[in-house]
Scaffold this motif. Structure first.
Motif, PDB file in Angstrom:
ATOM      1  N   ASP A 155       0.851  -1.181   0.000  1.00  0.00           N
ATOM      2  CA  ASP A 155       0.000   0.000   0.000  1.00  0.00           C
ATOM      3  C   ASP A 155       0.892   1.238   0.000  1.00  0.00           C
ATOM      4  O   ASP A 155       1.914   1.282   0.712  1.00  0.00           O
ATOM      5  CB  ASP A 155      -0.908   0.010   1.226  1.00  0.00           C
ATOM      6  CG  ASP A 155      -1.970  -1.076   1.163  1.00  0.00           C
ATOM      7  OD1 ASP A 155      -2.408  -1.420   0.049  1.00  0.00           O
ATOM      8  OD2 ASP A 155      -2.351  -1.601   2.238  1.00  0.00           O
ATOM      9  N   VAL A 156       0.516   2.233  -0.776  1.00  0.00           N
ATOM     10  CA  VAL A 156       1.343   3.431  -0.925  1.00  0.00           C
ATOM     11  C   VAL A 156       1.133   4.356   0.272  1.00  0.00           C
ATOM     12  O   VAL A 156       0.019   4.821   0.533  1.00  0.00           O
ATOM     13  CB  VAL A 156       1.004   4.165  -2.230  1.00  0.00           C
ATOM     14  CG1 VAL A 156       1.864   5.431  -2.362  1.00  0.00           C
ATOM     15  CG2 VAL A 156       1.220   3.250  -3.431  1.00  0.00           C
ATOM     16  N   LEU A 157       2.221   4.614   0.989  1.00  0.00           N
ATOM     17  CA  LEU A 157       2.183   5.521   2.137  1.00  0.00           C
ATOM     18  C   LEU A 157       2.560   6.942   1.751  1.00  0.00           C
ATOM     19  O   LEU A 157       2.132   7.900   2.398  1.00  0.00           O
ATOM     20  CB  LEU A 157       3.130   5.021   3.234  1.00  0.00           C
ATOM     21  CG  LEU A 157       2.861   3.610   3.768  1.00  0.00           C
ATOM     22  CD1 LEU A 157       3.939   3.225   4.778  1.00  0.00           C
ATOM     23  CD2 LEU A 157       1.480   3.532   4.394  1.00  0.00           C
ATOM     24  N   GLY A 158       3.378   7.069   0.724  1.00  0.00           N
ATOM     25  CA  GLY A 158       3.820   8.391   0.301  1.00  0.00           C
ATOM     26  C   GLY A 158       4.351   8.350  -1.117  1.00  0.00           C
ATOM     27  O   GLY A 158       4.791   7.307  -1.608  1.00  0.00           O
ATOM     28  N   GLU A 159       4.265   9.492  -1.796  1.00  0.00           N
ATOM     29  CA  GLU A 159       4.781   9.624  -3.159  1.00  0.00           C
ATOM     30  C   GLU A 159       5.163  11.078  -3.366  1.00  0.00           C
ATOM     31  O   GLU A 159       4.340  11.975  -3.176  1.00  0.00           O
ATOM     32  CB  GLU A 159       3.722   9.186  -4.170  1.00  0.00           C
ATOM     33  CG  GLU A 159       4.199   9.182  -5.605  1.00  0.00           C
ATOM     34  CD  GLU A 159       3.121   8.691  -6.560  1.00  0.00           C
ATOM     35  OE1 GLU A 159       3.453   8.153  -7.621  1.00  0.00           O
ATOM     36  OE2 GLU A 159       1.925   8.871  -6.222  1.00  0.00           O
ATOM     37  N   ARG A 160       6.409  11.318  -3.758  1.00  0.00           N
ATOM     38  CA  ARG A 160       6.902  12.679  -3.840  1.00  0.00           C
ATOM     39  C   ARG A 160       7.949  12.807  -4.925  1.00  0.00           C
ATOM     40  O   ARG A 160       8.462  11.810  -5.446  1.00  0.00           O
ATOM     41  CB  ARG A 160       7.527  13.079  -2.499  1.00  0.00           C
ATOM     42  CG  ARG A 160       8.698  12.198  -2.090  1.00  0.00           C
ATOM     43  CD  ARG A 160       9.358  12.656  -0.810  1.00  0.00           C
ATOM     44  NE  ARG A 160       9.936  13.980  -0.943  1.00  0.00           N
ATOM     45  CZ  ARG A 160      10.555  14.628   0.041  1.00  0.00           C
ATOM     46  NH1 ARG A 160      10.635  14.070   1.241  1.00  0.00           N
ATOM     47  NH2 ARG A 160      11.064  15.816  -0.154  1.00  0.00           N
ATOM     48  N   VAL A 161       8.270  14.045  -5.277  1.00  0.00           N
ATOM     49  CA  VAL A 161       9.364  14.324  -6.206  1.00  0.00           C
ATOM     50  C   VAL A 161      10.688  14.050  -5.497  1.00  0.00           C
ATOM     51  O   VAL A 161      10.894  14.448  -4.350  1.00  0.00           O
ATOM     52  CB  VAL A 161       9.307  15.777  -6.701  1.00  0.00           C
ATOM     53  CG1 VAL A 161      10.516  16.106  -7.571  1.00  0.00           C
ATOM     54  CG2 VAL A 161       8.009  16.033  -7.463  1.00  0.00           C
ATOM     55  N   ALA A 162      11.604  13.355  -6.199  1.00  0.00           N
ATOM     56  CA  ALA A 162      12.913  13.051  -5.624  1.00  0.00           C
ATOM     57  C   ALA A 162      14.023  13.872  -6.256  1.00  0.00           C
ATOM     58  O   ALA A 162      15.037  14.151  -5.613  1.00  0.00           O
ATOM     59  CB  ALA A 162      13.222  11.558  -5.777  1.00  0.00           C
ATOM     60  N   ILE A 163      13.870  14.245  -7.524  1.00  0.00           N
ATOM     61  CA  ILE A 163      14.760  15.193  -8.189  1.00  0.00           C
ATOM     62  C   ILE A 163      14.016  15.727  -9.399  1.00  0.00           C
ATOM     63  O   ILE A 163      13.220  15.006 -10.019  1.00  0.00           O
ATOM     64  CB  ILE A 163      16.111  14.555  -8.597  1.00  0.00           C
ATOM     65  CG1 ILE A 163      17.107  15.633  -9.054  1.00  0.00           C
ATOM     66  CG2 ILE A 163      15.915  13.505  -9.686  1.00  0.00           C
ATOM     67  CD1 ILE A 163      18.525  15.108  -9.264  1.00  0.00           C
ATOM     68  N   ALA A 164      14.217  16.993  -9.722  1.00  0.00           N
ATOM     69  CA  ALA A 164      13.525  17.637 -10.834  1.00  0.00           C
ATOM     70  C   ALA A 164      14.522  18.445 -11.647  1.00  0.00           C
ATOM     71  O   ALA A 164      15.664  18.672 -11.225  1.00  0.00           O
ATOM     72  CB  ALA A 164      12.400  18.539 -10.315  1.00  0.00           C
ATOM     73  N   GLY A 165      14.075  18.879 -12.830  1.00  0.00           N
ATOM     74  CA  GLY A 165      14.914  19.721 -13.663  1.00  0.00           C
ATOM     75  C   GLY A 165      16.045  18.983 -14.342  1.00  0.00           C
ATOM     76  O   GLY A 165      17.017  19.602 -14.791  1.00  0.00           O
ATOM     77  N   GLY A 214      19.983  16.417  -2.939  1.00  0.00           N
ATOM     78  CA  GLY A 214      19.890  17.627  -3.747  1.00  0.00           C
ATOM     79  C   GLY A 214      19.812  17.319  -5.231  1.00  0.00           C
ATOM     80  O   GLY A 214      19.270  16.302  -5.650  1.00  0.00           O
ATOM     81  N   ALA A 215      20.386  18.192  -6.043  1.00  0.00           N
ATOM     82  CA  ALA A 215      20.387  18.033  -7.502  1.00  0.00           C
ATOM     83  C   ALA A 215      21.748  18.454  -8.030  1.00  0.00           C
ATOM     84  O   ALA A 215      21.903  19.489  -8.680  1.00  0.00           O
ATOM     85  CB  ALA A 215      19.271  18.859  -8.133  1.00  0.00           C
ATOM     86  N   VAL A 216      22.747  17.642  -7.728  1.00  0.00           N
ATOM     87  CA  VAL A 216      24.141  17.963  -8.055  1.00  0.00           C
ATOM     88  C   VAL A 216      24.638  17.012  -9.137  1.00  0.00           C
ATOM     89  O   VAL A 216      24.688  15.795  -8.921  1.00  0.00           O
ATOM     90  CB  VAL A 216      25.043  17.847  -6.815  1.00  0.00           C
ATOM     91  CG1 VAL A 216      26.485  18.199  -7.176  1.00  0.00           C
ATOM     92  CG2 VAL A 216      24.524  18.732  -5.688  1.00  0.00           C
ATOM     93  N   PRO A 217      25.026  17.496 -10.320  1.00  0.00           N
ATOM     94  CA  PRO A 217      25.532  16.606 -11.366  1.00  0.00           C
ATOM     95  C   PRO A 217      26.894  16.034 -10.978  1.00  0.00           C
ATOM     96  O   PRO A 217      27.766  16.750 -10.481  1.00  0.00           O
ATOM     97  CB  PRO A 217      25.641  17.514 -12.586  1.00  0.00           C
ATOM     98  CG  PRO A 217      25.814  18.896 -12.022  1.00  0.00           C
ATOM     99  CD  PRO A 217      25.019  18.913 -10.741  1.00  0.00           C
ATOM    100  N   LEU A 218      27.073  14.745 -11.225  1.00  0.00           N
ATOM    101  CA  LEU A 218      28.346  14.079 -10.935  1.00  0.00           C
ATOM    102  C   LEU A 218      29.208  14.190 -12.190  1.00  0.00           C
ATOM    103  O   LEU A 218      29.334  13.250 -12.983  1.00  0.00           O
ATOM    104  CB  LEU A 218      28.091  12.631 -10.535  1.00  0.00           C
ATOM    105  CG  LEU A 218      27.167  12.458  -9.321  1.00  0.00           C
ATOM    106  CD1 LEU A 218      26.856  10.996  -9.071  1.00  0.00           C
ATOM    107  CD2 LEU A 218      27.784  13.105  -8.078  1.00  0.00           C
TER     108      LEU A 218
END
Length: 472
Positions: A155-165, A214-218
């Protein structure tokens, strides 16, 4: 991964004279109501190191037509729809994005499971990943990842954005320290398609708390058309595939991190990116016989990992050149080796020879590369069983392979004995009644307990949890 948004959708069906290893081919019984026929060649015992032995029969029986018209499965199996594109995210950050692609499952406390799911949105993506402060790289890009939290009953307890852009998030892979590396399958620079930053990077995603990553390119891991990764858990080396369908074809890479012990953020410390050279083999498609092995594999430093002026696969690797392969896609670590997939090769597009899908094994200890598996239709190219894509080990002692071809779309299982069977078939018609079409499968993965298979349908974006007698 998907070919729905580029010129590849207009390709004619590949020729039937692709050379196969007929002496060791196993022609398989037709499976399921639609009569799946597949040819397969290869020796598979080494693929399943660390997994349980198969229990004798090939698969779980014929596929049963789903009255709801979503997913056909064998008797005794059932599915639950976890998420569909266009639904509201439980975080209230926006809508569930489209183009569901690569995915991985991570263990949480109290029997919970954390799923991280890619969204391969280009500039024309139907539903973009919502932009969220603190985890957005380029506001002009529509791709990224979402994260689901499930209880022990799925059962789904949560759903959210993990990284964008980010852009064209195709596949990726899990790390031994419990994060997801999401890969951009593009080389678009800032100013192209409205982007404000360069793209073509890998990003690390924390499935529990995305703000930690965060959203840091490797950037040290290269800027190219990334597909998938696999991490050597002992050495910390990261292997990377490049999905290039036109010449010059992609390369198979390894990244030697400066901090090989790993941990969230460790890959930001940098390292050395290298490309594989197989002596005497400029194009892997020229190898047709399963079991063919090459020793003395060389790794050559990439001259410019950021591809400031020239794409990496076009760069000068010296007088010996470098080894290319068309459509390098799935990648995973098994036992003491890394396995990677070439989805197909077409001589009319520039490959040295034709094939319908290969799986290669590289052994770092012996520096040996072996062609392990060859997929393809037996006599009729309209039958499924071609263009393997995402791939994972199954708890029942085999492989699960997502098909990315034309026509009917399946998740196929492959047993230790080399028998191929249909595990699931997509039923959501995205064509017309007269000319039906089905979205490819992607992101196949298993729960940490091994009791659930999670898989995506790319279009319409749908995430399924499949339970049943996996260990029978």
């Amino acid at each position: 991964m998907s070919r729905t948004t580029d010129a590849r959708t207009t390709d004619a069906r590949r020729s039937t004279d692709a050379r196969q290893s007929a002496t060791r081919r196993q022609i398989l019984a037709r499976t399921g109501a639609l009569g799946v026929g597949i040819a397969f060649a290869g020796e598979l015992s080494e693929l399943f190191t660390g997994s349980a032995a198969a229990q004798g029969r090939a698969g779980y029986g014929p596929l049963i037509e789903d009255p709801a018209g979503l997913l056909d499965l064998p008797k005794g199996f059932r599915y639950k729809v976890l998420s569909r594109e266009g639904d509201d995210l439980r975080s209230h950050e926006g809508k569930v994005p489209s183009n569901h692609d690569g995915m991985a499952a991570f263990a949480g406390g109290q029997g919970r499971v954390h799923l991280v799911r890619n969204h391969e949105n280009r500039v024309t993506g139907r539903i973009p990943v919502p932009l969220v402060d603190g985890i957005t790289y380029d506001p002009a890009a529509k791709g990224g990842c979402t994260a689901l939290t499930l209880d022990r009953h799925n059962d789904v307890l949560g759903e959210r954005v993990a990284i964008a852009g980010t852009a064209v998030n195709c596949a990726g892979g899990p790390t031994p320290w419990g994060t997801w590396l999401t890969c951009e399958e593009t080389e678009d620079r800032a100013g192209t398609n409205g982007y404000t930053k360069d793209h073509g990077f890998i990003f690390e995603v924390d499935p529990v708390d995305p703000r930690r990553s965060g959203a840091v390119p490797l950037t040290a891991m290269g800027r190219f058309q990334h597909e998938a990764i696999a991490v050597d858990p002992r050495r910390g080396v990261v292997y990377e595939t490049e999905d290039a369908f036109d010449k010059p074809f992609g390369l198979f890479y390894r990244f030697l991190p400066d901090k090989p012990r790993g941990g969230l953020g460790s890959l930001r410390a940098g390292g050395t990116l290298q490309a594989m050279r197989v002596p005497g083999v400029p194009d892997l498609s020229a190898v047709q016989e399963t079991g063919a092995t090459f020793g003395g594999i060389e790794w050559v430093d990439v001259p410019d990992p950021l591809a400031a002026t020239t794409a990496i696969r076009n760069q000068d690797f010296g007088p010996k050149g470098i080894t290319h392969a068309q459509k390098l896609e799935g990648c995973y670590w098994g036992g003491s080796c890394v396995y990677f997939v070439s989805s197909y090769a077409r001589s009319r597009e520039g490959s040295a020879a034709d094939h319908f899908g290969q799986i290669w094994r590289y052994d770092p200890s012996s520096r040996r590369l072996t062609l392990v598996v060859v997929f393809g239709p037996d006599t009729d190219v309209r039958l499924p069983g071609e263009e393997p894509d995402n791939i994972c080990l199954a708890p029942s002692g085999g492989l699960m392979v997502c098909e990315d071809g034309e026509g009917a779309q399946h998740v196929f299982g492959v047993t230790r004995k080399g028998e191929v069977y249909a595990m699931a078939r997509g039923r959501q018609n995205i064509g017309t009644a007269e000319e039906p079409a089905w979205g490819e499968f992607a992101g196949v993965t298993f729960s940490p307990r091994g009791d659930t298979m999670y898989v995506n349908v790319y279009t319409p974006g749908t995430t399924f949890a499949v339970t049943g007698p996996w260990h029978e």
